[in-house]
Design an enzyme around this catalytic site. Structure first.
Site, short mmCIF file in Angstrom:
data_model
loop_
_atom_site.label_atom_id
_atom_site.label_comp_id
_atom_site.label_asym_id
_atom_site.label_seq_id
_atom_site.Cartn_x
_atom_site.Cartn_y
_atom_site.Cartn_z
N ASP A 57 0.84 -1.20 0.00
CA ASP A 57 0.00 0.00 0.00
C ASP A 57 0.88 1.25 0.00
O ASP A 57 1.90 1.29 -0.67
CB ASP A 57 -0.95 -0.07 1.21
N GLU A 87 0.14 -5.16 -3.71
CA GLU A 87 -0.84 -4.07 -3.71
C GLU A 87 -0.14 -2.72 -3.45
O GLU A 87 -0.50 -1.99 -2.53
CB GLU A 87 -1.93 -4.34 -2.69
N HIS A 121 -7.15 -6.33 -1.16
CA HIS A 121 -6.05 -5.42 -0.86
C HIS A 121 -5.22 -5.88 0.33
O HIS A 121 -4.00 -5.90 0.26
CB HIS A 121 -6.61 -4.02 -0.60
#
Length: 299
Positions: free
Chosen positions: A114, A138, A273
């Site tokens: 992320d 991700e 995610h």
């Protein structure tokens, strides 16, 4: 109880440690001996995200995972410092400052997710000779476009204003719907994730302040991401792409670009995610195998 629930842990992997970084208390995990394996979380999580992944790397190196400022158990920055106090550049000052104090060495393996990937990829770009490998999932692999996000998110991004962002500090919709919607969490797990953001308002500002580069803005982070993405697309540093199925962000255009990077292996795990929560064993085993091969090659 599902298979996933039965194999996840409610408790952190290790006790937190603390250092004073630029006058503020920063929390981190630092366990084991040997070359550093550095895990960096994103938004709106903390090092707690890695609690079921890191045990797979036990005895394989020095395992380090920090909490961003204002997140996890790291100190909140005072409101008197202004609304930009959790910006990319401010968070980088603290995180990279911690990494400097921890003396990571010259054979660092980065494990990124992320928004945390921006800080890890940027550090790698600045310290190319010190990086042994990079595992990522991700992640922000290049400057983003609104259309890179799922359709249901695109309208919210297009209609976002400073006023709506400020209003979002009064609820926990992002954390509740996005993170805690990944699977069924126990009460203990939910409490860990909610703890830093229980007070409405300024305590929640870290969640809206990472300067995610979308549509070329903010220009400073867009330039930083462009610089490291250009380098990674040419770099021979070993990489592990953990591909989420069906995924959330790293799909389509972004996934095609990431899959073009040289000297890269790929593993696919189930999840959108937060794959550390939906497929922790698969993520941990993939990283462990990646590290094992890197170390064997270097021996």
């Amino acid at each position: 109880m599902t298979e996933i629930q039965s194999r996840t842990s409610e408790q952190p992997f290790a006790e937190k440690k603390y250092k004073d970084i630029h006058g503020h208390r920063m929390a981190y995990i630092d366990e084991g001996q040997g070359p550093a394996i550095v895990f960096q979380h994103g938004n709106p999580t903390s090092s707690y995200l890695w609690r079921n992944v890191m045990p797979h790397l036990k005895n394989m190196g020095r395992l380090i995972a920090a909490d961003f400022m204002g997140m996890g158990d790291s100190e909140k920055l005072g409101a008197s410092l202004g609304r930009s106090r959790y910006s990319f550049e401010e968070q980088r000052k603290y995180l990279h400052g911690l990494w400097d104090q921890l003396d990571l060495g010259d054979n660092v393996i980065l494990v990124l997710h992320d928004t945390g990937s921006m800080f890890g990829f940027d550090w790698a770009n600045q310290n190319r000779g010190r990086v042994q490998g990079i595992a990522y999932m991700e992640s922000i692999v290049m400057p983003l476009r609104v259309t890179d996000f799922p359709v249901y998110v695109q309208e919210a991004l297009r209609s976002a204003t400073p006023e709506t962002m400020e209003a979002s500090l009064q609820d926990l919709g992002f954390l509740e719907g996005f993170l805690l919607g990944a699977r069924e969490f126990s009460a203990i797990e939910q409490a860990h994730y909610r703890k830093p953001f229980l007070v409405p308002g300024e305590d929640r500002r870290p969640m809206i302040s990472f300067d995610l580069p979308v549509g070329g803005y903010p220009e400073n982070t867009a330039a930083i991401v462009e610089a490291y993405s250009t380098w990674l697309a040419e770099s021979s540093i070993p990489k592990l792409l953990i591909n989420a199925d069906p995924g959330y962000l790293l799909r389509d255009r972004l996934l095609d670009f990431a899959q073009s990077w040289p000297n890269q292996t790929e593993a696919t795990v189930k999840g959108a995610h937060y794959v550390q929560e939906t497929s922790p064993d698969e993520v941990g085993l993939a990283i462990a195998e990646f590290v094992r091969k890197l170390r064997a090659h270097a021996a």
